[in-house]
Write a protein that holds these residues in place. Structure first.
Motif, short mmCIF file in Angstrom:
data_model
loop_
_atom_site.label_atom_id
_atom_site.label_comp_id
_atom_site.label_asym_id
_atom_site.label_seq_id
_atom_site.Cartn_x
_atom_site.Cartn_y
_atom_site.Cartn_z
N ILE A 386 10.90 -3.62 -9.80
CA ILE A 386 10.40 -2.84 -8.67
C ILE A 386 11.60 -2.43 -7.80
CG2 ILE A 386 8.90 -2.86 -6.64
CD1 ILE A 386 7.23 -5.03 -8.08
N PRO A 387 11.80 -1.12 -7.59
CA PRO A 387 12.94 -0.69 -6.78
C PRO A 387 12.91 -1.32 -5.39
CG PRO A 387 11.95 1.19 -7.88
CD PRO A 387 11.04 0.02 -8.11
N ARG A 388 14.09 -1.54 -4.83
CA ARG A 388 14.20 -2.28 -3.59
C ARG A 388 13.32 -1.73 -2.47
NH1 ARG A 388 17.88 -6.03 -1.07
NH2 ARG A 388 17.58 -5.80 1.15
N ARG A 389 13.31 -0.40 -2.32
CA ARG A 389 12.52 0.18 -1.23
C ARG A 389 11.03 -0.06 -1.43
NH1 ARG A 389 14.92 3.68 2.45
NH2 ARG A 389 12.91 3.49 3.49
N SER A 390 10.57 0.08 -2.67
CA SER A 390 9.14 -0.19 -2.93
C SER A 390 8.83 -1.66 -2.70
CB SER A 390 8.77 0.15 -4.37
OG SER A 390 9.29 1.36 -4.75
N ALA A 391 9.77 -2.50 -3.10
CA ALA A 391 9.56 -3.94 -2.92
C ALA A 391 9.45 -4.26 -1.43
CB ALA A 391 10.72 -4.70 -3.55
N GLU A 392 10.31 -3.61 -0.65
CA GLU A 392 10.27 -3.83 0.79
C GLU A 392 8.93 -3.37 1.36
OE1 GLU A 392 14.17 -3.23 2.94
OE2 GLU A 392 12.89 -1.91 4.12
N GLU A 393 8.45 -2.24 0.86
CA GLU A 393 7.14 -1.74 1.32
C GLU A 393 6.01 -2.71 0.96
OE1 GLU A 393 8.63 2.78 0.66
OE2 GLU A 393 6.86 2.10 -0.45
N LEU A 394 6.07 -3.22 -0.24
CA LEU A 394 5.05 -4.20 -0.66
C LEU A 394 5.05 -5.39 0.30
CD1 LEU A 394 5.21 -4.70 -4.54
CD2 LEU A 394 3.24 -3.99 -3.18
N LEU A 395 6.25 -5.83 0.68
CA LEU A 395 6.34 -6.99 1.57
C LEU A 395 5.89 -6.65 2.99
CD1 LEU A 395 9.68 -8.56 0.28
CD2 LEU A 395 7.33 -9.31 -0.17
N VAL A 396 6.15 -5.41 3.41
CA VAL A 396 5.67 -4.97 4.73
C VAL A 396 4.14 -4.95 4.75
CG1 VAL A 396 5.46 -2.94 6.23
CG2 VAL A 396 7.72 -3.68 5.44
N LEU A 397 3.56 -4.39 3.71
CA LEU A 397 2.09 -4.34 3.64
C LEU A 397 1.51 -5.75 3.56
CD1 LEU A 397 1.71 -1.35 1.16
CD2 LEU A 397 1.15 -1.36 3.61
N ARG A 419 -3.64 4.05 3.64
CA ARG A 419 -2.91 4.95 4.53
C ARG A 419 -1.52 4.41 4.85
NH1 ARG A 419 -5.37 9.29 7.10
NH2 ARG A 419 -7.21 9.75 5.86
N LEU A 420 -1.50 3.13 5.16
CA LEU A 420 -0.21 2.52 5.48
C LEU A 420 0.76 2.66 4.31
CD1 LEU A 420 -1.22 -0.70 7.40
CD2 LEU A 420 0.51 0.94 8.13
N ALA A 421 0.25 2.38 3.12
CA ALA A 421 1.11 2.47 1.92
C ALA A 421 1.63 3.90 1.77
CB ALA A 421 0.33 2.05 0.68
N ALA A 422 0.75 4.87 2.00
CA ALA A 422 1.15 6.28 1.84
C ALA A 422 2.19 6.66 2.88
CB ALA A 422 -0.07 7.18 1.92
N TRP A 423 1.99 6.22 4.11
CA TRP A 423 2.96 6.55 5.17
C TRP A 423 4.32 5.94 4.89
CZ3 TRP A 423 -1.16 4.97 9.24
CH2 TRP A 423 -2.06 6.03 9.41
N LEU A 424 4.29 4.68 4.46
CA LEU A 424 5.56 4.01 4.16
C LEU A 424 6.27 4.74 3.03
CD1 LEU A 424 4.47 0.27 4.36
CD2 LEU A 424 5.94 1.47 5.96
N GLU A 425 5.50 5.14 2.02
CA GLU A 425 6.10 5.80 0.87
C GLU A 425 6.67 7.16 1.28
OE1 GLU A 425 3.64 5.80 -2.64
OE2 GLU A 425 4.88 7.39 -3.48
N ARG A 426 5.91 7.84 2.15
CA ARG A 426 6.36 9.16 2.57
C ARG A 426 7.66 9.08 3.36
NH1 ARG A 426 2.10 13.29 5.14
NH2 ARG A 426 2.87 12.60 7.15
#
Lengths: 429, 251
Positions: A386-397, A419-426
């Motif tokens: 899992i790329p670092r940024r996605s991993a960070e998002e998973l942990l934030v969520l 929504r949160l996941a989409a905003w973080l990804e965006r």
């Protein structure tokens, strides 16, 4: 102790900024006058006040309100659904043309101005009453201003199980518009209502909701505060809970220059339950303050405060949470947790948990933490591809999930998560 | 498959050399075991190969099928087919096991230019793999490793391995904290994955795991180097006589 002139002058400025409501019934005028007097005597909030030392109230009190750019929002509206009664406020003013008819089985729902012009017992018992009780022991001057001046809002009385949620949709059309909105909600014994609120409402939004939850009734409140970056908001929810009643309130805040969300909850009937939760995500010029005061004045009530903040780019999070257990409120079960995930070195979290307990057979606990993303967890996730940024998002969520889990309706909870996941990804892209 | 040459590694934070010239070559289809006393550098080797922060490579190379590993991010190494089964799998509250697995698998597929797996196909895949490891649906629903017993955590590692289908699997003391039954279950899971295109590096302190996962080659590691290599009989020798004799004989 004499109230400083600065506070007194500030109160005058606040009261002068809004016209005195006209054409109301005598009882309403009396409530307004009392609130105005209270504000005039106790003064406007200043940084030196104990409960404003972490949050500078200047931009909430200075006239005129600072304008806030309108967000060009192409997303589908939040908390939206076919099966709800939608009431739209445009720049803080009820917009009947864009709203559903104010009618639903088991629910009386009317514009605030209408009930304040007549003599309706339940409204007379509620308007200003919970706000006034909530002024002791802590001043809540912006709520007093609201009682003295707000004319927009709804009065909702629920006598049975509301078949659909009521959704208050706050839209903005003018960057400089300020709004003062007041809602009254009374749930009769055994009644049930879900109240949804979404949108930023105004450049500066002062919102107060008084909720009376009678015995065995249940009130669910889910709110999102829009994503306008520059808006400011001071909201307060005052609730009084009867025997075996339930209150669940959850707020999602993403963006916004300044947000102060107060919850003032009082248990007056035994075995009632109140859960107040919030999740916020802020980056840059973002200041978010949750101030909660829960008074246990009955037997065996359960209160929960669950607040999670994700902060980056010099953003600030504040939590001031108090549990007061009055003498005789035995078997109280009180808990609060406030946590911040600081994604960089510049953001900060200021927490002030308070317990004040005058009964000896209670369980009360609190916890507060702030920290960075767990590097061990990050390595574990990235080592699986899992790329670092996605991993960070998973942990934030994951971090926010404990608060979102307080939303009882699974559909709503999942929408918030998506929504949160989409905003973080965006933001990543 | 995996080629390690003259690998020197020190801790980033302090001037302490951990690996002092490791040479190792694992061919496709082979199972190698690394044994060695505590502090010999076994786990460090596995972390350095997987890309954990905190280590500095001061000399040497490590390649996977000819590609340099050491300059890559952990996720890039994973996408190349490297997998580390952790000695202490990390608990991640709030992240569901299924979400985690799906995100990982699809991220790897994406990195390799393959199409992402749709939810139904993914579910079928995981259920099938989970069954043979005695992992029930309830465990899949829970947050990653949270509240899992030691055995469940290790089985979850093997499940991830089975789903992600890496080419090069490193098992870091996968037997630690397992009773015999749990170890057998884990070993069966690993053995099921053995094949001509896949290689294993099994790091272990004790010989007993190697009764179940029979290696082609056994290496003994001490003080940051591989000091002896041989067949499975080397592991038995350790079991009989401890490390002292071997270390003495190579000193």
């Amino acid at each position: 102790m004499a109230v400083p002139a600065l506070k007194i002058d500030g109160a005058e400025v606040l009261l002068d900024a809004w016209p005195e409501p006209a054409g109301e019934a005598g009882w309403a005028r009396a409530v307004r006058a009392r609130a105005a007097r209270r504000l005039a005597e106790r003064g406007a909030p200043v940084r030196r006040d104990e409960y404003w030392k972490f949050t500078d109230p200047t931009s909430l009190t200075a006239e005129p309100a600072l304008p806030a750019a309108l967000l060009a929002d192409d997303e589908k509206p939040m908390l939206d659904g076919a099966d709800q009664l939608r009431v739209v406020f445009l720049d803080g003013v009820l917009a009947p043309g864009e709203s559903d008819a104010l009618a639903m089985e088991g629910v009386e729902i009317r514009p605030l101005a209408e009930v304040l012009a007549t003599d309706i017992t339940w409204a007379r018992e509620l308007f200003g009453a919970l706000e006034e009780r909530g002024q002791v022991p802590v001043d809540r001057p912006l709520a007093a201003l609201n009682t003295a001046r707000a004319t927009e809002g709804l009065a909702i009385r629920v006598t049975g199980r509301a078949p659909r949620p009521v959704h208050l949709v706050y839209r903005r059309s003018r960057p400089e518009a300020e709004a003062l909105v007041r809602h009254l909600v009374r749930l009769e014994a055994g009644a049930d209502l879900t109240l949804l609120e979404s949108g930023p409402a105004a450049a500066r939004f002062n919102s107060v909701t008084e909720v009376e939850v009678a015995a065995g009734a249940a009130f669910h409140h889910v709110r999102t505060q829009g994503r306008d970056h520059e808006r400011r908001a001071a909201t307060a929810l005052f609730a009084r809970l009867g025997e075996k009643s339930l209150l669940k309130s959850f707020t999602l805040t993403v963006n916004g220059r300044l947000t102060r969300n107060e919850h003032v909850v009082e248990f007056t009937g035994d075995e009632a339950v109140a859960h107040v939760a919030g999740a916020c995500v802020g980056d840059g010029e973002f200041h978010h303050d949750d101030t909660v005061f829960i008074t246990h004045d009955a037997l065996a009530c359960e209160s929960r405060q669950v607040f999670k903040k994700v902060l980056r780019g010099a953003a600030t999070g504040v939590f001031q949470g108090k549990i007061l257990v009055k003498p005789g409120a035995q078997k109280t079960d009180g808990y609060q947790i406030s946590q911040a995930l600081l994604l960089d070195e510049t953001s900060q979290f200021l927490a002030k948990p308070e317990l004040e307990i005058y009964a000896d057979d209670v369980v009360c606990s609190h916890g507060s933490t702030s920290g960075a993303v767990d590097e061990d967890a990050l390595f574990y996730l990235t080592s699986r591809g899992i790329p670092r940024r996605s991993a960070e998002e998973l942990l934030v969520l994951a971090f926010l999930d404990q608060a979102i889990a307080e939303v009882e309706d699974p559909g709503l909870g999942d929408e918030l998560r998506e929504r949160l996941a989409a905003w973080l990804e965006r933001r990543r892209q | 498959m995996l080629e390690i040459s003259n690998l020197h590694v020190k801790l980033e934070e302090e001037d302490k050399a951990i690996l002092k010239g490791v040479d190792l070559a694992v061919k496709a289809g082979e199972v190698h075991a690394i044994m060695g006393p505590n502090g010999s550098g076994k786990s460090t080797l596995s972390y350095v190969l997987a890309g954990r922060e905190g280590y500095e490579v001061t000399d040497g190379t490590a390649t996977l099928e000819g590609r340099d590993l050491l300059g890559l991010e952990p996720e890039e190494r994973a996408a190349l087919g490297l997998f580390l089964a952790f000695q202490y799998p990390v608990e991640i509250p709030g992240v569901g096991n299924m979400t985690f697995l799906r995100t990982a698998l699809n991220a790897q597929r994406k990195a390799r230019g393959q199409e992402e797996l749709n939810p139904a196909a993914f579910l079928k895949l995981v259920r099938e793999k989970a069954k043979s490891l005695h992992i029930d649906a309830e465990m899949l629903k829970r947050p990653v490793n949270v509240g899992f017993s030691g055995g469940e955590k290790k089985r979850n590692e093997i499940l991830q391995m089975a789903v992600l289908e890496p080419r090069m699997c490193i098992l870091d003391e996968t037997d630690s904290g397992l009773d015999v039954d749990a170890m057998k279950l884990v070993a069966d899971g690993v053995n099921a994955l053995r094949g001509p295109d896949r290689a294993f590096l099994v790091i272990t302190h004790y010989q007993r795991l190697l009764d179940h996962i029979v290696p082609d080659v056994v290496h003994i590691m001490a003080d940051g180097r591989i000091v002896a290599s041989g067949g499975p009989e080397l592991a038995l020798e350790v079991e009989m006589n401890g490390y002292a004799d071997i270390l003495k004989s190579v000193a």
